[in-house]
Design an enzyme around this catalytic site. Sequence first.
Site, PDB file in Angstrom:
ATOM      1  N   GLU A  10       0.817  -1.397   0.060  1.00 21.46           N
ATOM      2  CA  GLU A  10       0.043   0.122  -0.073  1.00 21.46           C
ATOM      3  C   GLU A  10       0.749   1.270  -0.095  1.00 21.46           C
ATOM      4  OE1 GLU A  10      -0.700   2.160   3.039  1.00 21.46           O
ATOM      5  OE2 GLU A  10       0.983   1.245   3.829  1.00 21.46           O
ATOM      6  N   HIS A 307      -3.345  -3.362   3.379  1.00 18.70           N
ATOM      7  CA  HIS A 307      -2.767  -2.807   4.452  1.00 18.70           C
ATOM      8  C   HIS A 307      -2.153  -4.134   5.465  1.00 18.70           C
ATOM      9  CE1 HIS A 307      -4.387   1.292   4.265  1.00 18.70           C
ATOM     10  NE2 HIS A 307      -3.146   1.572   5.098  1.00 18.70           N
TER      11      HIS A 307
END
Length: 338
Positions: A10, A307
Amino acid sequence: MIEIDGSHGEGGGALLRISTALSALTMNPIHITNIRANRPRSGLMPQHLNAVKAVAGLSNARVEGLEIESKELFFYPENVKGGTYNIDVKTAGSVTLVLQAFMIPVVFADAPVNIKIRGGTDVRWSPPVNYLQQVTLPVLRSMGYNAELDIIRRGHYPRGGGIINVKINPVKKLNPINIGDLEVDKIRGISHAVKLPEHVAVRQAESAEKVLKANGFDAEIEVEHSDNTLGPGSGIVLWTEGNTRVGGSSIGERGVRAEKVGEIAAEELLYNISRGAAVDKYIGDQIIPYMAIAGKSRVKTAELTLHAVTNIFVTEKIMGKKFDVDGKVGEIAIISAD
């Protein structure tokens, strides 16, 4: 020195926070490049800088490159020390994101840690403080983590000015966690409004209760109203109680009716319940470092996120632990740590 590519996965602030927190925990120096390279405005922003400063102060770390828009950082930690810490995130920067980083290395500090953080307690793109208090901390307590969080004053965008106090008692070890399917005994929540009419909080709560009841769930939602804040704002956090906790939340916005705010939180909670997994996607992200610390852990998450994948990458690299993931991003997944 461990090299970390800040553009991996990310490629945002979470990678930076987790990297420095694990560096402090293990006392392994790290070199991070390409900081937030995947964001429209790359490099360190104030909220990220404050998180790194907090972890650096905790671990007496020497840091190079700690300045706004820096794309490269050297972090040289020493021992994590207990004591009292005061952090001002400024304006409405998220206190919960700073605390997430701070909480990891203090687990094995040499003495209790008391931390006061000023900033935004209930702001977009970060966990509301009641989520951290009522979902994150209870899950971590099941692993033996010992922390208490008190909300002194709420802070909303753009004024911020919220204050939280957190006391963390170090432990000798964390217990492995092994939770698969979700069991729901009850649903509770807190709906708040500050420097706004009390009916805003009431309408948020009633709307959430209506949505939940239509889907077969009763809820106990506490209404909180106060003028003890720098600026107006509202929000609602809901959570399940049972064998674990999953949550749903929503922050009030100008032009958005209170009823819609409550509805959004209820729908998020119902989505997490419908997945039948023991942790929601946010805890699925946050729990990765603690699983590595405890070892031999396994959780079923409602949704594997980028994440979480990024946190696994960083944790494996710095701690040398191995994770196994059964599932794809965006789907229910089982995450295991050696």
